[in-house]
Each structure stands twice: as structure tokens, then as C-alpha cells.
Design a protein around this motif. Structure first.
Motif, mmCIF file in Angstrom:
data_model
loop_
_atom_site.group_PDB
_atom_site.id
_atom_site.type_symbol
_atom_site.label_atom_id
_atom_site.label_comp_id
_atom_site.label_asym_id
_atom_site.label_seq_id
_atom_site.Cartn_x
_atom_site.Cartn_y
_atom_site.Cartn_z
ATOM 1 N N ARG A 114 36.474 37.106 47.990
ATOM 2 C CA ARG A 114 35.901 36.512 46.564
ATOM 3 C C ARG A 114 35.100 37.551 45.899
ATOM 4 N NH1 ARG A 114 31.532 33.529 45.392
ATOM 5 N NH2 ARG A 114 31.372 32.938 47.672
ATOM 6 N N ARG A 115 35.266 37.760 44.624
ATOM 7 C CA ARG A 115 34.730 38.775 43.788
ATOM 8 C C ARG A 115 33.053 38.616 44.040
ATOM 9 N NH1 ARG A 115 38.290 41.825 41.046
ATOM 10 N NH2 ARG A 115 40.079 40.802 40.354
ATOM 11 N N LEU A 166 40.146 31.364 44.525
ATOM 12 C CA LEU A 166 39.095 31.777 45.430
ATOM 13 C C LEU A 166 38.086 32.464 44.470
ATOM 14 C CD1 LEU A 166 38.295 33.195 48.276
ATOM 15 C CD2 LEU A 166 39.706 35.168 47.320
ATOM 16 N N ASP A 167 38.352 33.328 43.323
ATOM 17 C CA ASP A 167 37.528 34.105 42.202
ATOM 18 C C ASP A 167 37.004 33.056 41.649
ATOM 19 O OD1 ASP A 167 38.201 36.564 43.434
ATOM 20 O OD2 ASP A 167 39.664 36.773 41.845
ATOM 21 N N ASN A 168 37.510 31.817 41.184
ATOM 22 C CA ASN A 168 36.876 30.827 40.369
ATOM 23 C C ASN A 168 36.130 29.728 41.172
ATOM 24 O OD1 ASN A 168 38.128 32.056 38.183
ATOM 25 N ND2 ASN A 168 39.893 30.510 38.190
ATOM 26 N N GLY A 169 36.066 29.891 42.620
ATOM 27 C CA GLY A 169 35.234 29.029 43.279
ATOM 28 C C GLY A 169 35.421 27.584 43.389
ATOM 29 N N ASP A 183 36.330 28.734 48.960
ATOM 30 C CA ASP A 183 36.523 29.653 49.875
ATOM 31 C C ASP A 183 35.807 30.987 49.508
ATOM 32 O OD1 ASP A 183 38.187 28.479 51.604
ATOM 33 O OD2 ASP A 183 39.886 29.367 51.128
ATOM 34 N N ASP A 184 35.361 31.620 50.673
ATOM 35 C CA ASP A 184 34.843 33.048 50.370
ATOM 36 C C ASP A 184 35.864 34.262 50.610
ATOM 37 O OD1 ASP A 184 31.946 32.261 50.286
ATOM 38 O OD2 ASP A 184 32.265 31.531 52.218
ATOM 39 N N ARG A 201 43.045 44.252 45.772
ATOM 40 C CA ARG A 201 42.142 43.094 46.290
ATOM 41 C C ARG A 201 41.991 43.076 47.783
ATOM 42 N NH1 ARG A 201 40.691 39.031 43.098
ATOM 43 N NH2 ARG A 201 39.163 38.858 44.937
#
Length: 330
Positions: A114-115, A166-169, A183-184, A201
Motif C-alpha cells: 500500500r502506498r 489496497l491504496d484506498n484502504g 490490506d497492507d 508498484r
């Protein structure tokens, strides 16, 4: 259906499926500029249901493959695109044949974070507190072996969709209405990330020693009717011999082991001149037990080599591990 036309079926959902099918069409058109290639998109059960485990739909074959293949039987399509790893390995498809395999992309698995998270953080913690998502039983078993302190989350969806979540949680909704996550990290195939332009990525490459790939991973396959010789001849234009040899060796391992959708089975063949080395392994779901083997043989006898590797695994007790992973109602 006849003439200078070819209709190829593919999944409607996911940038990767579209990119793979467009690559098939590009290669066919480059071989015959007069060939009219049409891409027909299907929404499969696996695309409609993003919460259940794939076993509910009969594994990846039932979730992503059966509906498209039925269209070939009905005469609506000439051929269908598949990621070869999604084709069932323990059973054939009556009257259909894989007529082409494209040159293999990178077969290894990769870690995407994740960012805002760093690989150094994960290494220092040995994965403790990290939630790692995957929808593959094989990958989940390997992740539990590599990062025993991490929490492995069942996470479905096309690669681009999973990375967006993933990036948006975003949470993952399961079939029983529970939600897990966010997810992380994710474990995905490098080939998929490259095809959708997200190779940047990649946070970590898993070597085959760490995480042996699934049989057929990185190979795009084209299936058609066994007796449709005009289509088979056209698809032969784009068939890649090294990919086909590797695919035959790897899928023979699955056939010998009677591999199913819940089997953490890995198989990977490597060509070197006229020789081939076939690697294969079976894990239990928790990654605590690993059975592995490898053999070298002539590259022009891939099925024989794959069969020998499969029987090696059975001799070492692989059947018991596979049986433990089989659903009770299977």
C-alpha cells in the motif's frame, strides 16, 4: 462460422484480461492483415461474485472459464483466451484443445505494498501486524511460510481492482457478509502487473526458491474446438514452442496429482537448450509442511518429465497434503 474472421472470447472484467486478448488479436493480425479479429467480452460467475472463494464456483475453471467455453460449443466463438494457470489441470475439456500459447511473460510472484508503506518496515517486523491479501491458496500457503507473523486475507478481484482497493484502504466483503482488511500488501503475478502498466508498484520479487509459481503462470493460452481445423491453423501462427513445452510439463504435474482449486500445488519448467528442468512442490494450507522435487530431462518429452515429477511428489506423500485441502463436500 467461416471466412477471414475469428471471434475470440474473454472476460469482461479486468484490464489484464483485455490486454491479454488484445495481444492475441495483434499477433494474429500481424500474421494476416486480412483476418478480421473480433473480441467478445463475457461476464463470468467469478466476475459477478467478488466475495466468495473460487471453490464455490468449481474453482477457477468454473468461475472464469466454463461460460466462455460453452460459447465455443454453441458456435458463437471460434476461440477463447485464458491465463493458462486458470485452466483446470485435473480434467480435460471435451472436444476442445489449447491451440496456441503465447511467449511466456515473467512467471514469478511479486509483492505490492500500500502506498506509504515501506519494504523495510515489513522486513523489520517480520510481517507482524501486516495484512497480506491473495485469492490463491498456493500463494497464501507460501506467504504464511515466509511471513508467519502476518495475517493472510482472502482478497478477490482483477489485479487493477485489487491495487485500487489496497491504496484506498477498502475492506473485502466475504460471502458470509463479514468484512476483512484493509490490506497492507498484495501478492500478485508480475506478468499481470506488466500487462496493465503497474510494474512500478512491485516492492519485492519472490524468487522461485521462495515461492514457486503456479503451473502455467505467465502463459496466455488460446483454446478452440478440436475439430475446427481452420481456426487451429490460424492459431498455430502465434503458437510459441518454448511456452508450449513448459506448459505441457507443468500441467502434467497437475494431472498426476489430480490438482484442484484448493490445492497449494506449484510447478515450473525451465528450458536450457535441448534440456528441461521441471520443479514442483505441494504445501499444506498453513505453509508449515512443504514437499518439493525436481528432475531434468529432454525438452522434447515434456509430459514424460512432468509425469515423473508428479509421481516423485506422490511418493513423498503429496496426496495426503492435497487431500487435507480438499473441501469436505468436494
Amino acid at each position: 462460422m467461416s471466412g477471414q474472421s475469428l471471434r475470440i472470447g474473454t472476460r469482461k472484467s479486468g484490464a489484464m484480461a483485455r490486454a491479454q486478448t488484445e495481444e492475441i488479436a495483434r499477433r494474429l493480425r500481424s500474421e494476416n492483415e486480412n483476418l478480421d479479429v473480433a473480441i467478445i467480452k463475457f461476464e463470468t460467475p467469478g466476475d459477478q461474485d467478488q466475495s466468495s472463494r473460487l471453490a464455490r464456483h468449481g474453482g477457477k475453471g468454473g468461475a472464469f472459464v466454463v461460460g466462455i467455453l460453452s460459447a465455443i460449443h454453441r458456435g458463437e466463438l471460434h476461440a477463447a483466451m485464458h491465463s493458462l494457470k486458470d485452466l483446470p489441470g485435473n480434467e480435460g475439456t471435451p472436444s476442445l484443445v489449447v491451440a496456441a500459447a503465447l511467449p511466456r511473460d515473467a512467471a514469478n510472484d511479486r509483492l505490492v505494498l500500500r502506498r506509504g508503506l515501506s519494504l523495510e518496515e515489513m522486513r523489520k517486523s517480520h510481517g507482524m501486524g501486516f495484512k497480506i491479501g491473495t485469492n490463491a491458496v498456493r500463494r497464501a500457503a507460501h506467504v504464511r511460510r515466509l511471513f508467519p507473523e502476518a495475517d493472510v486475507i482472502h482478497f478477490r478481484g482483477a489485479a487493477d481492482t485489487r491495487i485500487r482497493k489496497l491504496d484506498n484502504g477498502e475492506m473485502q466483503r466475504l460471502a458470509d457478509a463479514r468484512e476483512v482488511g484493509p490490506d497492507d500488501a498484495l501478492v500478485v503475478a508480475r506478468s499481470g502487473l506488466q500487462r496493465i502498466g503497474l510494474a512500478s508498484r512491485i516492492a519485492r520479487d519472490f524468487s522461485p526458491v521462495e515461492m514457486l509459481p503456479a503451473a502455467g503462470q505467465g502463459i496466455v493460452a488460446v483454446e478452440c474446438a478440436e475439430r475446427d481445423w481452420p481456426t487451429r491453423m490460424r492459431l498455430a501462427w502465434i503458437d510459441d514452442a518454448p511456452s508450449r513445452l513448459s506448459a505441457e510439463a507443468e500441467r502434467e504435474v497437475l494431472w498426476v496429482l489430480n490438482g484442484h482449486c484448493n490445492s497449494p500445488i506449484a510447478a515450473h519448467a525451465v528450458l536450457s537448450g535441448h534440456d528441461m528442468t521441471s520443479f514442483a512442490s505441494v504445501l499444506d494450507e498453513q505453509g508449515g509442511q512443504l514437499i518439493e522435487t525436481s528432475r531434468c530431462g529432454p525438452a522434447n518429452r515434456p509430459r514424460e518429465l512432468g509425469r515423473a515429477v508428479g509421481f516423485d511428489l506422490l511418493d513423498k506423500g503429496a496426496a495426503d497434503l492435497i487431500a487435507r485441502c480438499r473441501p469436505e463436500d468436494d
